[in-house]
Design an enzyme around this catalytic site. Structure first.
Site, PDB file in Angstrom:
ATOM      1  CG  ASP A   1      -2.001   0.942   1.396  1.00 18.46           C
ATOM      2  OD1 ASP A   1      -2.740   1.095   0.278  1.00 18.46           O
ATOM      3  OD2 ASP A   1      -2.252   1.540   2.466  1.00 18.46           O
TER       4      ASP A   1
ATOM      5  CD  GLU B   1       0.035   4.861  -4.280  1.00 16.85           C
ATOM      6  OE1 GLU B   1       0.178   5.823  -2.801  1.00 16.85           O
ATOM      7  OE2 GLU B   1      -0.826   4.247  -4.372  1.00 16.85           O
TER       8      GLU B   1
ATOM      9  CG  ASP C   1      -8.769   4.210  -0.043  1.00 15.38           C
ATOM     10  OD1 ASP C   1      -8.126   3.078   0.535  1.00 15.38           O
ATOM     11  OD2 ASP C   1      -7.782   5.445   0.383  1.00 15.38           O
TER      12      ASP C   1
HETATM   13  O1  MIG Z   1      -4.129   6.172   4.650  1.00 17.27           O
HETATM   14  O2  MIG Z   1      -3.991   0.761   5.340  1.00 17.27           O
HETATM   15  O3  MIG Z   1      -6.550   1.753  -0.203  1.00 17.27           O
HETATM   16  O4  MIG Z   1      -7.293   0.127   1.020  1.00 17.27           O
HETATM   17  O5  MIG Z   1      -7.208  -0.218   4.208  1.00 17.27           O
HETATM   18  C1  MIG Z   1      -4.955   5.005   4.215  1.00 17.27           C
HETATM   19  C2  MIG Z   1      -5.503   1.693   5.980  1.00 17.27           C
HETATM   20  C3  MIG Z   1      -3.983   3.777   3.895  1.00 17.27           C
HETATM   21  C4  MIG Z   1      -4.920   2.984   2.074  1.00 17.27           C
HETATM   22  C5  MIG Z   1      -5.464   1.430   1.404  1.00 17.27           C
HETATM   23  C6  MIG Z   1      -6.788   0.940   2.241  1.00 17.27           C
HETATM   24  C7  MIG Z   1      -6.340   1.091   3.563  1.00 17.27           C
HETATM   25  C8  MIG Z   1      -5.785   2.133   4.344  1.00 17.27           C
HETATM   26  N1  MIG Z   1      -4.318   2.933   3.519  1.00 17.27           N
END
Ligand code: MIG
Length: 804
Positions: free
Chosen positions: A395, A398, A470
């Site tokens: 996650d 980017e 999201d």
């Molecule tokens: O700042 O880990 O897209 O699926 O649950 C949010 C918490 C960070 C973004 C991801 C989302 C995940 C969430 N993350």
């Protein structure tokens, strides 16, 4: 004054340069102009690279995994042009200024530079303008919002974290600068191999051109010819294909931001088993960590992670953990100390490590474009792989940081070549996924890992599945997710999905019911929702939705042999698991219409027509051919629009006539418990058809050593014959019993069945839904077929032939 304006204009018109000389090479030609060099090389018969460069090359080393190939071609040097002819594709290059035209062997123009504009440079930015063809359509470009046909729209590629994005938002998390153009019964593909920020204009705000621009670096693109499916094959040949993921990752995955403590995780798992809803995975989001620090566990919430993982395994669950790239800058924290020692972090130009703030606080970020960092990450991952974790969810890659303004002067190693954020940003997420994939594959000693990523770039499919970030709990997002996954499939990423149920916001029960139905027909199938939102498990929306969810999750498991085969196809040819109808029905204008653009084929034969949660009437378009309603076997002629009534538990699904669908009728619990019976469903039709039944251990790479069980199944209606060819491979199939299930067959014809008894039966892929509400009684659909014939025999490896 006038003169200056005129010469300025002349300069702009001919920036491709004027031809000076050329030379024929092994793979194509090299052209010198006063300002540039053009290297034109064949990579295969259908793939040609156009690379405009100056003295110092600035290329992307990460996406392409092939090199040029020697093929037959001729070069003709005319007064005004250079003509390259090959067996499948011709290229005419005008000399003054340089302009490219690509033609097929019938002399039809597939694509050509717009005369007068051609290639233009503004500062470091280079743009190629292509003449807009009559009624030209554009599909692909990866994870993009908007319609299937992108004509009239423009997009940028710049990997961006966008919480609860708007349904037209752009750019999003992943960038794939590859699209397919369709016009006049022709199709071609363009992959712009440049990782700087890029811009695509498909006739937005103009009626003259489509264009692509790169903010810096070389203008370097690949041109593909062929049908849409051949173009996807060539593109995935060029940028690589997914290797077969573990079977368990194709099952249902349950996620939540976040399940904690460990007892809650175990409770959720147990609930699936108690309720007899199959599932394979529980996903741990950021609260498993000690203050969000990767490679650590919260000591109170998860005192014994190894024990928890073992208990989950006993219940038949695999565990996927979230991995964020940020390493907290805090002493006595191993990843920080060793990361500094090994010098693995991204730096400013003055050599100081970049520090950005994210979940754990201020962090350094591993430079995954460096070999040493990837190998260090592999070592760090041992804390997970050593306790049996095989799934890694990447996650925030980017890179997302608080402030969302990653400085543009950060330096990336780029395999020793060096790059700044401008070139490195779009690549970072893919290289994090690569580190996870390579690291886990090595640590797991021959077991396939499951890798999921949010950010990515062209070629990311070699390492990872991808999900669309999201989304929001509403109908528009549910349908957008379908289009995005279909678009990713057109762009080389076959294993993708969306947060089923919606991540942000609270959805109504009907929405969840629809979303889980559609999600069951998505390559990656995971329920997920945000912190502080309602519970969003299959049982969280009342008994009716629970029954519906159970039906469709079970259906997913029954269809595992069909789905696994679609994954095998994707890994061998790049053909996506979800296939936008533009792949098989390219010239049919209807399939691009707003009413039908979300429809797709799931695998070879199942047409899915997604329906919003408040729709009781579904508008469906069946393309040419003969079709069956999936649940009832009602026969329907293709080439027509229909409006049909649908109860909430009924997803519009259709099967192509002459289809063969392999089914594990007795599948329960998880992908390891698929039973010993293989059902082969045949749908009467006129065309001959074939498919394969493929089985392996689902977890190792042993299939590459011949340890698989694979056989061709042929259905020849006109010869009244079904042939199951001899099995190949050294894997001992778990199947003991074969059940042939014949749909739409004529009773009289089957009187000639020569292989024991064949009985008329009622068949249903799902269970009836209880009548919770007497007023809804009339709105329940009867999801079964009364007119199916079936027979059972022992399953053997030898060829089996059936006639009637
Ligand atoms: O700042 O880990 O897209 O699926 O649950 C949010 C918490 C960070 C973004 C991801 C989302 C995940 C969430 N993350």
């Amino acid at each position: 004054m006038l003169d200056i304006a005129k010469s300025e204009r002349n300069k702009r018109i001919s920036e491709g340069g004027v031809f000076k000389s050329y030379l024929t090479t092994e793979y194509g030609v090299e052209i010198e102009t006063e300002s540039f060099q053009y290297k034109i090389s064949f990579y295969n018969e259908h793939t040609i690279r156009v690379h405009q460069t100056s003295h110092s090359q600035d290329c992307n080393p990460y996406s392409v995994v092939q090199s040029p190939k020697k093929i037959n071609f001729q070069v003709e040097d005319n007064e005004n042009s250079l003509v390259i002819t090959s067996e499948s594709l011709d290229v005419v290059i005008d000399k003054s200024p340089i302009l490219f035209t690509f033609l097929n062997k019938d002399g039809k123009i597939l694509n050509q530079d717009e005369p007068g504009l051609g290639i233009q440079t503004q500062g470091e930015q280079k743009t190629i303008y292509k003449k807009l063809q009559l009624n030209e359509r554009f599909v692909g470009l990866g994870e993009k919002t908007g319609p299937l046909d992108r004509s009239g729209k423009g997009y940028q590629n710049w990997n961006t974290d966008h919480f609860a994005y708007d349904i037209e938002a752009d750019p999003l998390y992943a960038s794939i600068p590859f699209y397919i153009g369709i016009h006049n019964g022709l199709s071609y593909g363009v992959f712009v191999d440049n990782s700087y920020k890029s811009h695509f204009n498909f006739g937005a705000s103009n009626n003259r051109f489509s264009s692509f621009s790169v903010d810096s670096g070389d203008m370097d693109y690949y041109f593909f010819n062929g049908s849409v499916s051949e173009i996807i094959q060539s593109y995935t040949w060029l940028t690589g294909r997914m290797s077969l993921p573990p079977m368990w990752s194709i099952g249902y995955q349950q996620c939540r931001y976040s399940y904690y403590p460990d007892t809650e995780v175990l409770d959720v798992a147990k609930k699936f088993r108690d309720k007899d809803i199959p599932a394979d995975v529980i996903v741990l989001d950021i609260h498993y960590m000690d203050e969000y620090k990767i490679f650590s566990w919260d000591k109170e919430r998860f005192p014994n992670p190894d024990q928890m993982v073992d208990l989950l395994k006993e219940m038949g669950f695999e565990v996927v953990v979230i991995c964020d790239p940020g390493i907290k800058t805090e002493g006595k924290y191993l990843p920080y100390d060793s990361g500094k020692k090994e010098d693995v972090f991204l730096k400013y130009p003055d050599g100081k490590y970049y520090e950005g703030e994210v979940w754990p606080g201020w962090c350094h970020f591993p430079d995954f474009t460096k070999e040493e960092t990837r190998s260090w990450w592999k070592d760090m991952m041992k804390s997970y792989t050593d306790i049996g974790i095989k799934g890694f969810w990447n996650d925030m890659n980017e890179i997302a940081t608080w402030g969302q303004m990653l400085p543009e002067n950060i330096e990336f190693d780029f395999e020793g070549e060096g790059a700044t954020t401008r070139k490195g940003r779009n690549i970072y997420g893919m290289q994090m996924a690569r580190s996870a994939y390579e690291g886990a594959s090595q640590n797991l000693d021959g077991k396939r890992p499951f890798i999921l990523t949010r950010a990515g770039f062209a070629g990311v499919q070699r390492y990872s599945a991808l999900w669309t970030g999201d989304n929001v709990a509403n109908d528009e997002h549910m349908l957008l997710g379908v289009r995005m996954v279909n678009s990713l499939g057109l762009s080389g990423v076959p294993f993708s999905g969306y947060d089923v149920g919606g991540f942000a916001g609270n959805g109504q029960s009907n929405l969840f019911a629809r979303w889980i139905q559609i999600g069951a027909f998505s390559p990656f199938f995971r329920g997920h929702s945000m912190i502080n939102s309602h519970d969003s498990e299959p049982w969280s929306y009342g008994e009716e939705v629970e029954e519906i969810s159970k039906n469709y999750i079970r259906l997913r498991y029954k269809l595992l042999p069909y789905i696994y085969h679609a994954f095998v196809q994707a890994s061998e040819s790049g053909t996506p698991v979800t296939r936008s109808l533009c792949i098989d029905y390219t010239p049919d204008d209807k399939i691009y219409a707003a009413d039908f653009e979300n429809q797709y084929l799931f695998g070879d034969n199942i047409l899915v027509a997604p329906l919003a949660s408040d729709q009781r009437y579904g508008k469906v378009y069946l393309p040419e051919g003969e079709w069956y309603e999936f649940f009832t076997d009602e026969q329907l002629a293709g080439g027509q629009e229909m409006i049909r009534e649908y109860a909430l538990e009924h997803l519009p699904l259709f099967i192509k006539a002459s289809s063969i669908i392999p089914v594990y009728g007795d599948a329960t619990q998880n992908s390891k418990n698929v039973g010993e019976c293989l059902e082969l469903h045949f749908y009467a039709g006129t065309d001959h058809s074939s498919t394969e039944y493929y089985e392996d251990d689902g977890v190792s790479y042993e299939s590459s050593n011949g340890i698989f069980h694979r056989r061709l199944i042929e259905f020849a209606p006109s010869q009244k014959e079904i042939k199951i060819k001899e099995a190949s491979g050294n894997y001992n199939s778990k199947i003991k019993k074969l059940k042939l299930v014949l749909h739409g067959f004529d009773q009289n014809e089957l009187n000639n069945w020569k292989h024991g008894s064949i009985e008329r039966k009622c068949y249903s892929y799902v269970q009836p839904i209880s009548n919770f509400d007497p007023f809804e009684k009339d709105h329940r659909d009867n999801l079964k077929s009364e007119n199916v014939f079936s027979t059972e025999i022992a399953y053997t490896n030898e060829e089996m032939v059936f006639n009637w």
